[in-house]
Enzyme design. Structure first.
Site, PDB file in Angstrom:
ATOM      1  N   HIS A  50      12.256   1.319  -4.521  1.00  0.00           N
ATOM      2  CA  HIS A  50      13.491   0.664  -4.957  1.00  0.00           C
ATOM      3  C   HIS A  50      14.565   1.644  -5.413  1.00  0.00           C
ATOM      4  O   HIS A  50      15.620   1.225  -5.891  1.00  0.00           O
ATOM      5  CB  HIS A  50      13.187  -0.313  -6.088  1.00  0.00           C
ATOM      6  CG  HIS A  50      12.382  -1.490  -5.643  1.00  0.00           C
ATOM      7  ND1 HIS A  50      12.829  -2.412  -4.719  1.00  0.00           N
ATOM      8  CD2 HIS A  50      11.131  -1.897  -5.982  1.00  0.00           C
ATOM      9  CE1 HIS A  50      11.909  -3.339  -4.519  1.00  0.00           C
ATOM     10  NE2 HIS A  50      10.863  -3.046  -5.259  1.00  0.00           N
ATOM     11  N   ARG A  75       5.228   6.194  -6.095  1.00  0.00           N
ATOM     12  CA  ARG A  75       5.162   4.872  -5.463  1.00  0.00           C
ATOM     13  C   ARG A  75       5.892   4.949  -4.123  1.00  0.00           C
ATOM     14  O   ARG A  75       7.079   5.229  -4.056  1.00  0.00           O
ATOM     15  CB  ARG A  75       5.798   3.808  -6.375  1.00  0.00           C
ATOM     16  CG  ARG A  75       5.283   2.405  -6.045  1.00  0.00           C
ATOM     17  CD  ARG A  75       6.224   1.606  -5.203  1.00  0.00           C
ATOM     18  NE  ARG A  75       7.345   1.157  -5.992  1.00  0.00           N
ATOM     19  CZ  ARG A  75       7.373   0.007  -6.698  1.00  0.00           C
ATOM     20  NH1 ARG A  75       6.332  -0.788  -6.703  1.00  0.00           N
ATOM     21  NH2 ARG A  75       8.447  -0.328  -7.370  1.00  0.00           N
ATOM     22  N   ASP A  89       2.461  16.161   1.545  1.00  0.00           N
ATOM     23  CA  ASP A  89       2.800  17.559   1.807  1.00  0.00           C
ATOM     24  C   ASP A  89       3.860  18.073   0.833  1.00  0.00           C
ATOM     25  O   ASP A  89       3.900  19.270   0.527  1.00  0.00           O
ATOM     26  CB  ASP A  89       3.305  17.727   3.240  1.00  0.00           C
ATOM     27  CG  ASP A  89       2.201  17.624   4.285  1.00  0.00           C
ATOM     28  OD1 ASP A  89       1.021  17.500   3.897  1.00  0.00           O
ATOM     29  OD2 ASP A  89       2.524  17.646   5.490  1.00  0.00           O
ATOM     30  N   GLU A 153       0.400  -7.791  -5.150  1.00  0.00           N
ATOM     31  CA  GLU A 153       1.632  -8.339  -5.710  1.00  0.00           C
ATOM     32  C   GLU A 153       1.873  -9.802  -5.368  1.00  0.00           C
ATOM     33  O   GLU A 153       2.975 -10.313  -5.606  1.00  0.00           O
ATOM     34  CB  GLU A 153       2.818  -7.494  -5.236  1.00  0.00           C
ATOM     35  CG  GLU A 153       2.654  -6.013  -5.548  1.00  0.00           C
ATOM     36  CD  GLU A 153       3.847  -5.175  -5.131  1.00  0.00           C
ATOM     37  OE1 GLU A 153       4.843  -5.185  -5.864  1.00  0.00           O
ATOM     38  OE2 GLU A 153       3.775  -4.537  -4.060  1.00  0.00           O
ATOM     39  N   ASP A 179       6.929  -8.930  -8.566  1.00  0.00           N
ATOM     40  CA  ASP A 179       6.761  -9.587  -7.273  1.00  0.00           C
ATOM     41  C   ASP A 179       5.767 -10.742  -7.368  1.00  0.00           C
ATOM     42  O   ASP A 179       5.921 -11.751  -6.672  1.00  0.00           O
ATOM     43  CB  ASP A 179       6.300  -8.576  -6.227  1.00  0.00           C
ATOM     44  CG  ASP A 179       7.453  -7.732  -5.715  1.00  0.00           C
ATOM     45  OD1 ASP A 179       8.398  -8.300  -5.147  1.00  0.00           O
ATOM     46  OD2 ASP A 179       7.423  -6.507  -5.894  1.00  0.00           O
TER      47      ASP A 179
END
Length: 269
Positions: A50, A75, A89, A153, A179
């Protein structure tokens, strides 16, 4: 030998602070991440879902957190093979994948985070996670040190929680109350009794499945309630929520007015 041990993964396994407490990073700023890391939080969630954070930005934020005692949890924007490879990576050791609905999606997420034969993560010798090749045992240890947290969620995901938790390589689950409340028809109201009941059930189901479970709440009172439900690690609010909340309080004091209340959903990421 350069050590690549993932302290947060050890915490999920029962070592370290109990419970680990964190916050969300929404400012997308290395300076804010570094400041929050020195505040006393055990972990900081770097939100790429987000927040407009790209992989190059992430590397800078991880460097800033790396200067502090806190651990980083990244996240992901989505359960995407290429993005997970690039984030790992770039230096992430613990990733959290949003909106996992079933065991097949869980298996995909784990496979994207693991090198063969346990997954399909692409191999490179030189990157931030291998300390630019100086951690010579990185390729041998990475599968064991990377932690995969899956977000459930929706009511459907929580119903399938036992099968999701049973997928090999899943280190923990994380309930997304914002959510979840929206999917239940109570958007913005994580305090609704039906939402709270399902949040409590999810913690019990995770423990029955033998997995640690985390969550985020908007304030200390709600987070304490979640911990009482049995949640093993928890995040509270965010850098932006804390900054704007304190600013609103202080302005209200100077102007003799009551500050606007912080919405309950503001930290339910």
């Amino acid at each position: 030998m350069i050590d690549i041990e993932n302290r947060f993964k050890r915490w999920l396994q029962g070592a370290g602070p109990r419970p680990p407490l964190g916050t969300w990073l929404m400012a997308a700023a290395p300076a804010t991440a570094e400041a929050m890391g020195h505040t006393g939080f055990d972990f900081l969630v770097v939100d790429m879902e987000h927040v407009p954070i790209e992989v190059a930005d992430l590397a800078h934020i991880l460097r800033a957190i790396g200067c502090t005692p806190a651990e980083a949890v990244v996240r992901m924007a989505w359960n995407d093979q290429v993005l997970i490879k690039r984030v790992l990576d770039a230096g992430a050791q613990t990733i959290m994948v949003p909106f996992i609905q079933n065991a097949e999606e869980a298996r995909q997420a784990v496979s994207y985070a693991k090198y063969p034969p346990h997954g399909v993560r692409g191999v490179a010798a030189i990157h931030r996670s291998s300390r630019f090749g100086r951690a010579t045992d990185y390729l041998k240890r990475a599968n064991d040190e990377v932690a995969v947290i899956l977000q459930v969620e929706t009511p459907e995901a929580i119903e399938r929680l036992p099968e999701i938790a049973a997928v090999p390589g899943v280190d923990a689950l994380f309930v997304g109350p914002g959510d979840l409340s929206a999917a239940m028809g109570y958007i913005g109201n994580i305090a609704h009794p039906e939402v709270q009941a399902l949040i409590e059930k999810a913690a019990k189901d995770c423990h029955a499945a033998g997995k640690p479970v985390g969550i985020v709440g908007p304030n200390p009172e709600m987070v304490r309630r979640f911990i009482d439900y049995g949640y093993d690690f928890a995040a509270m609010a965010s850098d932006i929520a804390m900054m704007t909340g304190r600013a609103s309080d202080w302005l209200g004091t100077l102007r003799g007015s009551q500050p606007a209340p912080t919405p309950a959903a503001a930290a339910a990421y």
